[in-house]
Design an enzyme around this catalytic site. Structure first.
Site, PDB file in Angstrom:
ATOM      1  N   SER A   1     -12.849  47.448  21.480  1.00 38.62           N
ATOM      2  CA  SER A   1     -11.664  47.374  20.632  1.00 38.62           C
ATOM      3  C   SER A   1     -10.430  47.382  21.519  1.00 38.62           C
ATOM      4  CB  SER A   1     -11.609  48.582  19.681  1.00 38.62           C
ATOM      5  OG  SER A   1     -10.363  48.651  19.012  1.00 38.62           O
TER       6      SER A   1
ATOM      7  N   TYR B   1     -11.895  57.793  18.909  1.00 39.94           N
ATOM      8  CA  TYR B   1     -12.312  56.394  18.865  1.00 39.94           C
ATOM      9  C   TYR B   1     -11.733  55.628  20.049  1.00 39.94           C
ATOM     10  CZ  TYR B   1     -12.937  51.627  17.077  1.00 39.94           C
ATOM     11  OH  TYR B   1     -13.281  50.309  16.931  1.00 39.94           O
TER      12      TYR B   1
END
Length: 267
Positions: free
Chosen positions: A151, A164
């Protein structure tokens, strides 16, 4: 892309979203697919049906990539069915949505859970599949390919939560390490998606937050578009099937968001 009939891919977290889209796109190229899910069995069966509708073979395997035994089960299922594994897309992932500035919003247990799926999982599955790919390389000269789905959170420090972001940064580093350690038998690359139009993000961000994020993508990024699961999957499939001289590379698929603000223009 040319048809690659008979090759085999394991796509983790392929019941929905990017994973499902990648599985279908690979099937369209002639790949046989291991469709994987943890809880979403009904949706995984829909992916299975979409894959087999392309005229290839597929099997459904329930497995939690955070468990080493389950990673080995995925590889064993593929080799039992087809005797080979040519590619892996490490797509399964998890997060906890955290309000910016709320440092009490996550605890150590959240870091551990998210890291177990997002980092340890790809490591374990890569480790499990490496002997199979190494043998294919040594005996047939056929190089394996692993694609990690990271990501821009791991590059820019923005995302659903600090755990995350940290997990995706670690996954990027894991990509570099595995690209060196598994060579020359295996190529290892990473796709770093930005905003994706998905049920997962909508559920985590809420309707208002999701709408604002989508509007930003459509007005303030260089390409002025909000990414789709199909677009993210296209990048993963490219790395897996076509980038034959590329390893240890990252591709940001974010409409150019990582470039920063747009220059002033009369348009």
């Amino acid at each position: 892309m040319a048809k690659q009939k008979g090759k085999v891919a394991i796509v983790t977290g392929s019941a929905t979203g990017l994973g499902a889209a990648a599985a279908v796109q690979l099937a369209d190229l002639g790949w046989n697919i291991v469709v994987n899910y943890t809880r979403s069995k009904a949706e995984a069966e829909e992916t299975l049906a979409a894959v087999t509708a392309k005229g290839v073979e597929a099997i459904l395997v329930q497995a939690d990539v955070g468990e080493d035994a389950d990673c080995r089960k995925l590889v064993a299922a593929a080799t039992a069915k087809w005797g080979r594994v040519d590619g892996v897309i490490n797509n399964a992932g998890t997060t906890k949505f955290q309000q910016q500035g709320d440092l009490d919003g996550v605890q150590a247990e959240d870091f551990e859970r998210i890291n177990r799926v997002n980092v340890v999982g790809p490591y374990q599955l890569s480790r499990a599949v490496f002997p199979v790919m190494k043998k294919q390389w040594e005996e047939k000269g056929e190089r394996g390919s692993i694609v990690n789905i990271s990501s821009i959170a791991g590059v820019m420090g923005v995302g659903s939560s600090i755990p995350y972001m940290c997990s995706k940064g670690a996954l990027n580093t894991l990509t570099l390490a595995l690209a060196k350690w598994l060579a020359p038998a295996v190529r290892v690359n990473t796709v770093c998606p930005g905003f994706i139009q998905s049920r997962w993000l909508l559920g985590g961000m809420g309707e208002d937050g999701y709408a604002k994020a989508k509007a930003y993508q459509e007005t303030s990024t260089p390409l002025r578009q909000a990414g789709t699961t199909d677009q993210m999957a296209e990048a993963a499939v490219f790395f897996l099937t076509s980038a034959s001289n590329v390893t240890g590379e990252f591709m940001m698929v974010d409409s150019g968001m990582h470039l920063g603000g747009l220059p002033m223009r009369g348009r």
